[in-house]
Design a protein around this motif. Sequence first.
Motif, mmCIF file in Angstrom:
data_model
loop_
_atom_site.group_PDB
_atom_site.id
_atom_site.type_symbol
_atom_site.label_atom_id
_atom_site.label_comp_id
_atom_site.label_asym_id
_atom_site.label_seq_id
_atom_site.Cartn_x
_atom_site.Cartn_y
_atom_site.Cartn_z
ATOM 1 N N ILE A 1 1.780 10.521 -0.352
ATOM 2 C CA ILE A 1 2.802 10.365 -1.246
ATOM 3 C C ILE A 1 2.530 11.236 -2.350
ATOM 4 O O ILE A 1 3.585 12.002 -2.795
ATOM 5 C CB ILE A 1 2.975 9.146 -1.777
ATOM 6 C CG1 ILE A 1 4.089 8.634 -2.412
ATOM 7 C CG2 ILE A 1 1.829 8.469 -2.739
ATOM 8 C CD1 ILE A 1 5.389 8.569 -1.740
ATOM 9 N N THR B 1 0.964 -1.067 -0.039
ATOM 10 C CA THR B 1 -0.055 0.021 -0.023
ATOM 11 C C THR B 1 0.971 1.164 -0.099
ATOM 12 O O THR B 1 1.971 1.203 0.607
ATOM 13 C CB THR B 1 -0.798 0.019 1.188
ATOM 14 O OG1 THR B 1 0.009 -0.213 2.269
ATOM 15 C CG2 THR B 1 -1.787 -1.110 1.186
ATOM 16 N N ALA B 2 0.513 2.279 -0.755
ATOM 17 C CA ALA B 2 1.171 3.524 -0.712
ATOM 18 C C ALA B 2 1.071 4.252 0.492
ATOM 19 O O ALA B 2 -0.209 4.204 1.190
ATOM 20 C CB ALA B 2 0.639 4.280 -1.848
ATOM 21 N N GLN B 3 1.807 5.102 0.853
ATOM 22 C CA GLN B 3 1.909 6.119 2.048
ATOM 23 C C GLN B 3 0.627 7.189 1.656
ATOM 24 O O GLN B 3 0.433 7.569 0.590
ATOM 25 C CB GLN B 3 3.056 7.039 2.123
ATOM 26 C CG GLN B 3 4.158 5.921 2.476
ATOM 27 C CD GLN B 3 5.530 6.741 2.709
ATOM 28 O OE1 GLN B 3 5.353 8.077 2.244
ATOM 29 N NE2 GLN B 3 6.678 6.020 2.763
#
Length: 137
Positions: A99, A94-96
């Motif tokens: 971001i 999962t992305a921050q």
Amino acid sequence: MRKLPVVAALVAFTPLLSACGAGLNLFDRGAPDEMVVARQAPLAVPPDFALTPPEPGAPRPQTPGASQQALEAMFGGPAPRSTVESSAISKAGTAQPGIRSTVGDPDTNTVDKGVTTQDIVAAPEGDGAEAQTIIPE
């Protein structure tokens, strides 16, 4: 000689006439009896008596909205993901959450790959038959 076509026509059309009478039924299809009548079960009252009738002109609750119908008409429904795509997504993680806002930040540290990477990216396409290596001294 004149009787032969007449006899051949009578023989050819005899099976077609079998549907006209009930005496000689060659194919016995087992047709339903129109005199047998079955009664249907009566309608059942739903157990929830708090249901309200729909308002006249109100949209039906089970149908999607117009924008959703337009998207499905243009692009189709959601396509199932292939195993390769599912595997790549699961390995990516999962992305921050923030971001996208930090990517363009001038304080973000980046690595300068140098001219070599730019040369590799800008190299012409080919099968590599004419490739040469130059080792600087």
